[in-house]
Design an enzyme around this catalytic site. Sequence first.
Site, PDB file in Angstrom:
ATOM      1  N   ASP A  92       0.801  -1.230   0.000  1.00 16.24           N
ATOM      2  CA  ASP A  92       0.000   0.000   0.000  1.00 16.24           C
ATOM      3  C   ASP A  92       0.828   1.271   0.000  1.00 16.24           C
ATOM      4  O   ASP A  92       0.498   2.224   0.697  1.00 16.24           O
ATOM      5  CB  ASP A  92      -0.932   0.032   1.210  1.00 16.24           C
ATOM      6  CG  ASP A  92      -2.000  -1.028   1.124  1.00 16.24           C
ATOM      7  OD1 ASP A  92      -2.246  -1.539   0.037  1.00 16.24           O
ATOM      8  OD2 ASP A  92      -2.583  -1.353   2.160  1.00 16.24           O
ATOM      9  N   ASP A 130      -8.085  -6.101  10.125  1.00 17.33           N
ATOM     10  CA  ASP A 130      -7.644  -5.041   9.221  1.00 17.33           C
ATOM     11  C   ASP A 130      -7.684  -3.674   9.883  1.00 17.33           C
ATOM     12  O   ASP A 130      -7.030  -2.737   9.422  1.00 17.33           O
ATOM     13  CB  ASP A 130      -8.546  -4.994   7.987  1.00 17.33           C
ATOM     14  CG  ASP A 130      -8.424  -6.223   7.121  1.00 17.33           C
ATOM     15  OD1 ASP A 130      -7.315  -6.743   6.991  1.00 17.33           O
ATOM     16  OD2 ASP A 130      -9.453  -6.669   6.574  1.00 17.33           O
TER      17      ASP A 130
END
Length: 584
Positions: free
Chosen positions: A299, A523
């Site tokens: 990411d 998450d």
Amino acid sequence: MSRTSRTNLRRSRMALIAAGTLVAAAAGSAAAAVPFGTTAAAAAGCTVDYKIQNQWNGGLTAAVSVTNNGAPVSSWQLEWSFAGSESVSQGWNATIAQTGAAVTAKSLSYNGTLATGGSASFGFNATGNGNSTVPAAFKLNGVTCNGGTTDPTDPTDPTDPPTDPPAGSRVDNPYAGAKVYVNPEWSARAAAEPGGSRVAGQPTGVWLDRITAIEGADGGMGLRDHLDAALTQKGSGELVVQLVIYNLPGRDCAALASNGELGPTEIGRYKSEYIDPIAAILADSKYAGLRIVTTVEIDSLPNLVTNTGSRPTATPACDVMKANGNYEKGVGYALNKLGDAPNVYNYIDAGHHGWIGWDDNFGPSADIFKVAATSEGATVADVHGFIVNTANYGATKETNFTIDDSVNGTSVRQSKWVDWNRYTDEQSFAQAFRTKLVSVGFGSGIGMLIDTSRNGWGGTNRPTGPGATTSVDTYVNGGRYDRRIHLGNWCNQSGAGLGERPKAAPAAGIDAYVWMKPPGESDGSSKEIPNNEGKGFDRMCDPTYTGNSRNGNNLSGALPDAPVSGKWFSAQFQELMKNAYPAL
């Protein structure tokens, strides 16, 4: 977290594997080498290496290696008795049964044949009182050992005799012909869940998401601990250890749940306090016989394409990182330093099809990867490959529709779900992106990894065929395996399941399916939870959130009551097992 250009998906990821209560203060490793057979001329002889890798008040993890020193055998059975109250709860690479204190471990179909000098390894978790010792004697195929065990030793103790493995030869695909490291901490958490023993022996990534993770955060295993444990799992064959390198300055500029400890300008600390210590450990000759796969900074780089400038999905934090160049510098430095070890295989995170599969993201992402891979002394030779779908939920393969289908003259690309993307799943995207990466200057031998840890989408909601041809949307929505409300949803997704089990070389250009994200690790939190890891609260993890431009202003699809990213989330793990495909 995933992003797209049109709806700019925000993809998920996790944080470091924090040590849970199951693995408080490890008690050192006990080891014993036990010869079998009465004399050198006896019919059968063997050596057993039994190591207690971790021990805590309530359980232990052990690794066992059996070497056949006698005539070849086509199957094997190892027997021993515990001295205490130990009870095996889960095992891998062998069928393990227990009656009272007596334990029997039988070979499986793939590891039963042992030539003279050949070895097989297996491991197990067991309950106990924290005082387990090495068994006094073993039997292999009914032959009893007459010798005794050696004194237990701690393989991390610098006074132990040297046991450095020989350096392995560099290979095209590190997963080919190799076992993959089973993280004892994750394995213990999984095995403690009802039904979790069915998957607790699967290999998962070890996440180094802050500086303290190198030595061991919150009392958990550090990098050397994992590598030492990997040496015991390795036996005489090849073994891959999977590490996630994840601590860039200004980390994850388009999200909050996985923000990190380093500020946008702290590239110096990233180099000296994070990458340099990791590189020094990986360069230790003690670990030269391991194949070490790194997933480098998930990411990060695609954010500089999709979340900057005049795009509707731009964020000020990503504009800062694009301006200061510290994402490219950090990735380049990591590739350069980690790639100095000949047994390290660097794989750069390449997002996923629902983030950079669009035309205006696809090419620019490949270009920025090239910039990073030639920064801070790195070259494309430091890049062994790329990984897609890390910690995300995109289906590996959608078989009920293709990008070339049309319904009543309308292309699948025009459906609301596909939204003009050129790819419908991770495998087609990975194979195409590999070709693009080679075209911009990466080596023709690069391979791709696909994280399949949470993209199975099985269970009762899994479609069995294409949707109705009433419209292109009914056709796609009725047939797609990925059951998310929107492709932009990334946090603790409801209905997700375990995906394809890790395997080597499953398709052309794909080095392996991997479980880089350990299933069951959150998450992000469903509500704000104070923490000392720099992790914020992202409303995409809130099941009541009605969304933003990145997910088409839809509900987030997140599970409720989730902890901070990287912490164990039992409800998610149970859901993943329930919806696994292939089913458990």
